[in-house]
Design a protein around this motif. Structure first.
Motif, short mmCIF file in Angstrom:
data_model
loop_
_atom_site.label_atom_id
_atom_site.label_comp_id
_atom_site.label_asym_id
_atom_site.label_seq_id
_atom_site.Cartn_x
_atom_site.Cartn_y
_atom_site.Cartn_z
N SER A 126 0.71 -1.22 0.10
CA SER A 126 -0.02 -0.36 0.08
C SER A 126 1.02 1.37 -0.10
CB SER A 126 -0.95 -0.01 1.07
OG SER A 126 -1.79 -1.03 1.22
N TYR A 141 -3.33 6.92 -4.16
CA TYR A 141 -3.03 6.00 -2.89
C TYR A 141 -3.59 4.62 -3.06
CZ TYR A 141 -2.13 4.33 1.56
OH TYR A 141 -1.59 3.38 2.43
N GLU A 143 -4.82 1.17 -1.79
CA GLU A 143 -5.00 0.03 -0.72
C GLU A 143 -4.84 -1.35 -1.20
OE1 GLU A 143 -5.06 -1.92 2.01
OE2 GLU A 143 -5.21 0.01 2.64
N GLY A 149 -7.38 -6.03 -1.68
CA GLY A 149 -6.64 -5.00 -2.24
C GLY A 149 -6.92 -4.35 -3.44
N TYR A 181 -12.38 5.92 3.73
CA TYR A 181 -11.62 6.12 5.02
C TYR A 181 -12.00 7.35 5.61
CZ TYR A 181 -7.46 3.09 4.64
OH TYR A 181 -6.46 2.05 4.68
N TYR A 191 -11.48 2.89 8.42
CA TYR A 191 -11.87 2.53 7.05
C TYR A 191 -13.23 1.78 7.19
CZ TYR A 191 -10.30 -2.35 7.86
OH TYR A 191 -10.02 -3.50 8.22
N SER A 300 -6.99 2.11 10.88
CA SER A 300 -6.22 1.61 9.65
C SER A 300 -4.80 1.45 10.17
CB SER A 300 -6.50 2.43 8.74
OG SER A 300 -5.53 2.21 7.47
N GLU A 302 -2.56 1.89 7.87
CA GLU A 302 -1.83 3.11 7.03
C GLU A 302 -2.62 4.38 7.03
OE1 GLU A 302 1.04 2.78 5.42
OE2 GLU A 302 1.42 0.63 5.80
#
Length: 339
Positions: A126, A141, A143, A149, A181, A191, A300, A302
């Motif tokens: 990610s 971005y 994920e 994914g 998100y 998320y 999350s 990230e």
């Protein structure tokens, strides 16, 4: 501190009189240095130029690039990666770029989406990637872990009327789910995977760009549509709610407003004032669809950069909710990921 993971995609023309293209995907490890693996050392003006040297070398699988300080521009080509049996240390002045995929081709074929990248490089992590939309390179971005994914999160600058007309058509190919998100005021992000309620699972989700008309239907006009630029997510009409992270978020829809079942995401490029619709009734800041949806959020691992979070309008008519993210107590915006 948030350390950005970034994949570089680039092409290079080499040779005299003949032209060929080198295409490579690199994963950036910030402030990491791989030792005892250097096969060649060169000087490079930029990180991208350093990566280009690696793409041309058959043995090279990663590079150490000195981004700051004395000897800035030092480019070390490695025959090992951080994920292999090699020695790595934290060094603030270096970034390590690990190659994920490289090839030589006469025709440049940049990735079209995060799903495209993940298909070609299943080990891709990610992070930020460059993809091509309407013949323009856009930093998105990706994920790459959640729910299989390949979700492409759209930055605010990409949502500008007339700039990328095929943005949604290109990125939104799985009409059964999107990931949202939520940016919380305490710095955390959560998320939510959005799907239709089971009884409406045969009906696809609808994503529109800069319009609320599409798919032979006219949906409810967002109250902030005078901002002109926006993404529009419609869940099932004539039934109140949706599924968020496998939890039903629903309410007793009176049926008076069957098309008012939407999220709208505004970059608000012009800094316009947000609609005051229902501003005297703040009940939906404590109860209702928007609160129930946000409460399903999962923390999350990230964090997305700030420029992926939109002013968000949520409207579920017939007693569901009307709210905008500037009114939220614990959160302040939403990012949207398509696959």
């Amino acid at each position: 501190m948030y350390l950005l993971k970034h994949i570089l995609f680039f092409s290079v023309s080499v040779g005299f009189a003949k032209c060929s293209m080198h295409i490579a995907l690199f994963h950036r490890h910030r402030e990491k240095y791989l030792s005892n693996s250097v096969i060649h050392t060169v000087l490079a003006n930029t990180e991208t130029e350093c990566a280009i040297y690696c793409s041309r070398d058959k043995e090279c699988v990663s590079v150490n690039y000195k981004a700051t300080g004395k000897d800035r521009g030092l480019c070390e080509l490695n025959n090992k990666t951080l994920s292999g049996p090699a020695t790595n240390v934290n060094r603030k002045e270096f970034n390590n770029l690990e190659i994920l995929q490289k090839s030589s081709s006469k025709k440049l074929t940049p990735p079209k989406s995060c799903k495209d990248i993940l298909t070609k490089s299943p080990e891709a992590a990610s992070g930020l990637y460059d993809i091509s939309i309407d013949n323009k390179m856009v930093t998105v971005y990706c994920e790459m872990v959640l729910h299989g994914g390949g979700f492409t999160f759209i930055p605010k600058p990409a949502v500008r009327n007339g700039t990328l007309p095929n943005l949604v058509t290109q990125l939104f190919t799985n009409h059964n789910e999107v990931i949202l998100y939520i940016q919380n005021k305490d710095g955390s992000q959560t998320y939510t995977l959005i799907e239709q309620l089971e009884q409406k699972s045969h009906i696809p989700l609808v994503i529109l760009q800069n319009t609320y008309t599409g798919h032979s239907s006219i949906y409810e006009k967002p109250k902030n549509s005078d901002m002109l630029d926006y993404l529009y997510l419609s869940t099932s009409i004539n039934i109140g709610g949706f599924i968020s992270n496998n939890v039903e978020v629903k309410y007793a829809n009176s049926g008076v407003y069957p098309t008012r079942s939407y999220f709208a995401f505004f970059p608000n490029h012009r800094g316009q004032a947000v609609s005051t619709y229902h501003s005297q009734n703040l009940d939906f800041e404590t109860v209702g669809v928007s609160i129930d949806w946000r409460n399903t959020g999962i923390i999350s691992g990230e964090n997305l950069p700030n420029n992926f979070f939109f002013l968000t309008e949520v409207h579920y008519g017939g007693s569901g909710c009307y709210t905008t993210s500037d009114r939220w107590v614990e959160a302040k915006g939403t990012a949207i990921g398509l696959r």
